[in-house]
Scaffold this active site. Sequence first.
Site, PDB file in Angstrom:
ATOM      1  N   SER A 106       0.935  -1.185   0.118  1.00 44.36           N
ATOM      2  CA  SER A 106      -0.173   0.096   0.159  1.00 44.36           C
ATOM      3  C   SER A 106       0.774   1.212  -0.037  1.00 44.36           C
ATOM      4  O   SER A 106       1.790   1.322   0.391  1.00 44.36           O
ATOM      5  CB  SER A 106      -0.808   0.011   1.296  1.00 44.36           C
ATOM      6  OG  SER A 106      -1.362   1.238   1.439  1.00 44.36           O
ATOM      7  N   TYR A 130      -2.717   5.758  -4.537  1.00 43.98           N
ATOM      8  CA  TYR A 130      -4.016   6.370  -4.837  1.00 43.98           C
ATOM      9  C   TYR A 130      -3.265   7.789  -5.405  1.00 43.98           C
ATOM     10  O   TYR A 130      -2.262   8.240  -5.229  1.00 43.98           O
ATOM     11  CB  TYR A 130      -4.474   6.999  -3.582  1.00 43.98           C
ATOM     12  CG  TYR A 130      -5.093   5.873  -2.616  1.00 43.98           C
ATOM     13  CD1 TYR A 130      -6.435   5.415  -3.140  1.00 43.98           C
ATOM     14  CD2 TYR A 130      -4.715   5.176  -1.556  1.00 43.98           C
ATOM     15  CE1 TYR A 130      -7.098   4.469  -2.444  1.00 43.98           C
ATOM     16  CE2 TYR A 130      -5.072   4.402  -0.571  1.00 43.98           C
ATOM     17  CZ  TYR A 130      -6.359   3.760  -1.087  1.00 43.98           C
ATOM     18  OH  TYR A 130      -6.734   2.869  -0.524  1.00 43.98           O
ATOM     19  N   THR A 156      -5.443   2.498  -7.522  1.00 45.96           N
ATOM     20  CA  THR A 156      -6.848   2.268  -7.031  1.00 45.96           C
ATOM     21  C   THR A 156      -7.646   3.602  -7.490  1.00 45.96           C
ATOM     22  O   THR A 156      -7.450   4.692  -7.443  1.00 45.96           O
ATOM     23  CB  THR A 156      -6.922   2.332  -5.347  1.00 45.96           C
ATOM     24  OG1 THR A 156      -5.940   1.168  -4.912  1.00 45.96           O
ATOM     25  CG2 THR A 156      -8.214   2.340  -5.070  1.00 45.96           C
ATOM     26  N   LYS A 233      -7.119  -0.811 -10.044  1.00 49.86           N
ATOM     27  CA  LYS A 233      -8.029  -1.708  -9.028  1.00 49.86           C
ATOM     28  C   LYS A 233      -9.254  -0.812  -8.751  1.00 49.86           C
ATOM     29  O   LYS A 233      -9.116   0.326  -8.328  1.00 49.86           O
ATOM     30  CB  LYS A 233      -7.143  -1.896  -7.844  1.00 49.86           C
ATOM     31  CG  LYS A 233      -7.768  -2.565  -6.504  1.00 49.86           C
ATOM     32  CD  LYS A 233      -6.745  -2.676  -5.452  1.00 49.86           C
ATOM     33  CE  LYS A 233      -7.470  -3.415  -4.266  1.00 49.86           C
ATOM     34  NZ  LYS A 233      -8.472  -2.589  -3.560  1.00 49.86           N
ATOM     35  N   HIS A 257     -13.247  -2.764  -2.861  1.00 49.70           N
ATOM     36  CA  HIS A 257     -12.658  -2.326  -1.704  1.00 49.70           C
ATOM     37  C   HIS A 257     -12.838  -2.910  -0.529  1.00 49.70           C
ATOM     38  O   HIS A 257     -12.977  -2.369   0.447  1.00 49.70           O
ATOM     39  CB  HIS A 257     -12.817  -0.687  -1.650  1.00 49.70           C
ATOM     40  CG  HIS A 257     -11.654  -0.032  -1.477  1.00 49.70           C
ATOM     41  ND1 HIS A 257     -10.893   0.891  -2.133  1.00 49.70           N
ATOM     42  CD2 HIS A 257     -10.958  -0.014  -0.164  1.00 49.70           C
ATOM     43  CE1 HIS A 257      -9.878   1.371  -1.509  1.00 49.70           C
ATOM     44  NE2 HIS A 257     -10.061   0.890  -0.178  1.00 49.70           N
TER      45      HIS A 257
END
Length: 368
Positions: A106, A130, A156, A233, A257
Amino acid sequence: MVPLTLAEHGELAKGRLPAVIWDFFEGGAGAEWSRRANLAAWRRHVLRPRVLVDVSAPDCGTELFGDRLAAPFGVAPMAYHQLAHPDGECATARAASEAGALLIVSIFASRTLEQIAAAAPGAARWLQLYWLRDREALTALVRRAEQADYRALVLTVDAPKVGRRLRDLRNAFALPAGLAAANLDAELTSSARQSATGRSGIEEHSRQQFDPSITWADLAWLRQRTRLPLVLKGVLTAEDARLAVEHGVDGLIVSNHGGRQLDGAPPAPAVLPEIVDAVPADHPVLVDGGLRHGTDLAKALALGARAALVGRPVLWGLAHGGADGARAVLDLVREELLDTMVLAGRPTLADLDRDALAPWPATAAAPR
């Protein structure tokens, strides 16, 4: 107790974690309909076993973007593993490497990209992003990922902001002292530490730092800044899957998610086939959401996924057993998949096609 199921790993973790952290890991958005639907959706299919098949040497190995995996699965991107264990993502990386699984790190990892890479040099690693308002910070992360031998980027796209997660709001969740997003400047994540009644520091941080204005056209900017494959994603429609291919995306992850964004979004099994059918065969489609047994993984593969990602259960194993606990979770999923392939008379991944599934029951009620 030696846990024999993923649920038992969860019981052990719940007994060790503070309630606020357990809620942060487990909670979904809104009424948590989508979170429950993720778990229920895999039960809407049954396997069609074949008999008198040679299953003496089942093989579940596969390859993704040039990396060989022991099984078609990996660790979903999740933030702040140090909330579960002091070794954080370094422990998770060791577990994934030893299990032969993919690890998606992440952007909000609590250990640096370089520390994670050093903990498991041979592991297949991707970096999840992100889209931040600070594009210089985004570019710097991409460069560091390339230098540390990460093999793909995962953007994402279902989070222009963090969803309304009621458990976090009730708990006034904020990052505890001593925990940080190790790969970002402290100033970028300072709001995630701010606690206030009825507010979530994580949600407030996303409002300040995530860029909600990005469109398909912005993907060209990211593509120009990396040589790595780009995976999106959070795609849940065939329309977006086709647009992704048109804009040069290399792969997709079908995901709601973990039910933590749009409550009411469909679970992955409900839309996975249409997305697989919408993209070329050389564009791998992965899936996550609610996988709790090797049979769920087998069903995901039969619906067309190239691989599946496991999320919360890895944190459960990490919480109660560190790297060994996370490894036990991943090993269990692989063992259950192989067991399923043998008993279903489907000894290779190619045998797990749509003919291996049937709907059950045909009139299943929606989860409450």
